[in-house]
Design a protein around this motif. Structure first.
Motif, mmCIF file in Angstrom:
data_model
loop_
_atom_site.group_PDB
_atom_site.id
_atom_site.type_symbol
_atom_site.label_atom_id
_atom_site.label_comp_id
_atom_site.label_asym_id
_atom_site.label_seq_id
_atom_site.Cartn_x
_atom_site.Cartn_y
_atom_site.Cartn_z
ATOM 1 N N TRP A 116 -0.704 9.070 6.891
ATOM 2 C CA TRP A 116 -1.749 8.164 6.446
ATOM 3 C C TRP A 116 -2.022 8.395 4.961
ATOM 4 O O TRP A 116 -1.877 9.510 4.464
ATOM 5 C CB TRP A 116 -3.041 8.412 7.215
ATOM 6 N N SER A 117 -2.446 7.351 4.286
ATOM 7 C CA SER A 117 -2.897 7.505 2.913
ATOM 8 C C SER A 117 -4.242 8.219 2.912
ATOM 9 O O SER A 117 -5.192 7.743 3.538
ATOM 10 C CB SER A 117 -3.053 6.136 2.239
ATOM 11 N N ALA A 120 -6.778 5.847 0.491
ATOM 12 C CA ALA A 120 -7.064 4.426 0.717
ATOM 13 C C ALA A 120 -8.481 4.255 1.251
ATOM 14 O O ALA A 120 -8.974 5.094 2.005
ATOM 15 C CB ALA A 120 -6.063 3.844 1.700
ATOM 16 N N SER A 124 -9.748 -0.518 4.292
ATOM 17 C CA SER A 124 -8.361 -1.001 4.220
ATOM 18 C C SER A 124 -7.396 0.180 4.223
ATOM 19 O O SER A 124 -6.762 0.489 3.207
ATOM 20 C CB SER A 124 -8.158 -1.860 2.962
ATOM 21 N N ARG A 126 -4.122 2.651 4.956
ATOM 22 C CA ARG A 126 -2.680 2.419 4.850
ATOM 23 C C ARG A 126 -1.947 3.530 5.587
ATOM 24 O O ARG A 126 -2.343 4.694 5.552
ATOM 25 C CB ARG A 126 -2.235 2.376 3.393
ATOM 26 N N VAL A 138 5.389 0.495 4.421
ATOM 27 C CA VAL A 138 3.968 0.609 4.137
ATOM 28 C C VAL A 138 3.243 -0.395 5.030
ATOM 29 O O VAL A 138 3.548 -1.599 4.993
ATOM 30 C CB VAL A 138 3.662 0.307 2.657
ATOM 31 N N TRP A 139 2.283 0.088 5.844
ATOM 32 C CA TRP A 139 1.595 -0.761 6.825
ATOM 33 C C TRP A 139 0.110 -0.882 6.512
ATOM 34 O O TRP A 139 -0.501 0.051 5.983
ATOM 35 C CB TRP A 139 1.708 -0.161 8.228
ATOM 36 N N ASN A 140 -0.453 -2.023 6.888
ATOM 37 C CA ASN A 140 -1.890 -2.159 7.015
ATOM 38 C C ASN A 140 -2.198 -2.017 8.498
ATOM 39 O O ASN A 140 -1.991 -2.968 9.265
ATOM 40 C CB ASN A 140 -2.367 -3.519 6.507
ATOM 41 N N LEU A 147 3.342 -4.322 4.833
ATOM 42 C CA LEU A 147 3.069 -4.654 3.444
ATOM 43 C C LEU A 147 4.316 -4.575 2.566
ATOM 44 O O LEU A 147 4.491 -5.382 1.654
ATOM 45 C CB LEU A 147 1.987 -3.723 2.877
ATOM 46 N N GLU A 185 3.412 0.573 -4.220
ATOM 47 C CA GLU A 185 3.303 -0.808 -4.672
ATOM 48 C C GLU A 185 4.635 -1.358 -5.185
ATOM 49 O O GLU A 185 4.752 -2.549 -5.478
ATOM 50 C CB GLU A 185 2.252 -0.906 -5.790
#
Length: 369
Positions: A116-117, A120, A124, A126, A138-140, A147, A185
């Motif tokens: 996990w981020s 974030a 929201s 990530r 990379v998931w939401n 993503l 990104e």
């Protein structure tokens, strides 16, 4: 015969005297035996509850059709993510009914690792995943949306990690001998380190300026990212390390190996001299035994507790083992799995642990530490 004893309507209750300093309200009564098909309780006892879980231990099953290889709590502790060989990632509620929230699908082969981020926003979150298909995603997790897919590896990706603070950077490593750095990104790698042999585990230092790299040479090498050179190496394992995790304080590194030892290393920039009589690497702080890697040669994942006092790892003996680091003492050998326990994770705020297994299930339970 005294009235009621031996009749179907009676119950025998074993009462425990609470400790003087224990909150009686934290104890619950549970039935541990019954008669008449469960209509009357045969034996009831009080147990101390230590968390907000609905039950002391819960099995989470039915979402996967193959081995679960990794599991992680979200930074807020409300969600559990589990990665499986069936190419999917399941998301579960930690509390309440422990419902299976969704199944993330996007990889074409086994999902080998997730993280996990830590930075974030809670609104929201990530989630990052690595796969045997050679890619990262990379998931939401809130929406289940994919993503971004990150391509750069030429083989199975075994491990990934994320920086703890500052700019969010990922590091991944795999059988192709590459350690790749990513901006989530951007779909292309920021940088790369060519190790030259399969890499089994990677982890960032606390400030993100170094990367710990473990592979089939049995050693853990500490790379300076600005120069891409090895600062020092941690030697002591006699087989390939399967997992690395930095302690919450950032001063110690935990490693587990196919040699069935769990080792705690001092990774501070200027580590003090070891005490008289110290054997082995000057940076080796503890060697913990009691877990077995198993014959399957799986990359079993390790975990630190949020307070940095305890560590956990699964193993081929189908249990999850928990130690107190400074006492070098096994606190728990948690049973319940029917196959190799592949990963363990501590809840970020409560005394809760989750473990995954080749038996396609997660076990979520509270402990008293």
């Amino acid at each position: 015969m005294p009235n009621g004893i031996g009749s179907a309507s009676s119950a025998l209750v074993k009462r425990s005297r609470p400790d003087d300093d224990e909150d009686v309200g934290s104890r619950k009564q549970i039935a541990i035996a019954s008669s008449d098909g469960g209509k009357s309780k045969g034996l009831v006892r009080s147990i101390k509850r230590t968390s907000g879980l609905q039950a002391p231990i819960v099995a989470l099953s039915g979402a996967h059709k193959a081995e679960i290889l990794d599991c992680k709590f979200s930074p807020d502790g409300q969600t559990i993510a589990a990665a499986s060989s069936d190419k999917t990632i399941s998301l579960w509620e930690t509390y309440g009914e422990n419902a299976n929230l969704t199944l993330l699908q996007g990889h074409s082969k086994a999902v080998t690792a997730i993280c996990w981020s830590p930075s974030a926003p809670r609104t929201s979150p990530r989630l990052f995943s690595a796969s045997a298909d050679g890619t990262l995603i990379v998931w939401n997790p809130s929406t289940g949306e994919k993503l971004r897919r990150l391509r750069g590896h030429k083989g199975i990706v075994n491990s990934l990690a994320c920086t703890r603070g500052g700019k969010e950077i990922l590091v991944s490593a795999g059988d192709d001998g590459l350690v790749l750095l990513w901006d989530p990104e951007d779909k292309y790698p920021l940088d790369r380190i060519e190790v030259g042999y399969p890499v089994t585990a990677v982890e960032f230092s606390d400030d993100g300026s170094q990367v710990f790299v473990a592979g089939v040479d049995n050693d853990i090498h500490v790379y300076d990212l600005s120069r891409k050179t090895i600062l020092f190496s941690l030697r002591g394992h006699t087989d390939s390390p399967t997992s690395l995790q930095l302690s919450p304080s950032g001063s110690s590194l935990l490693s587990f190996s196919l040699d069935s030892t769990l080792r705690v290393w001092d990774v501070r920039p200027f580590a003090p001299e070891p005490p008289p009589g110290h054997i082995g690497s000057a940076r080796l702080h503890r060697t913990l035994t009691g877990a077995t890697s198993g014959f399957e040669q799986l990359l079993v994942k390790v975990a630190w507790s949020a307070d940095g006092e305890n560590v956990a790892v699964g193993g081929g003996d189908r249990t999850c083992t928990v130690w107190n680091v400074e006492k070098s003492k096994i606190l728990y050998k948690l049973p319940g799995h029917k196959g190799t326990c592949t990963a363990a994770a501590f809840h970020p705020y409560e005394p809760i642990i989750v473990s995954s297994s080749t038996d396609q299930t997660l076990l979520l339970g509270e402990i008293d530490i």
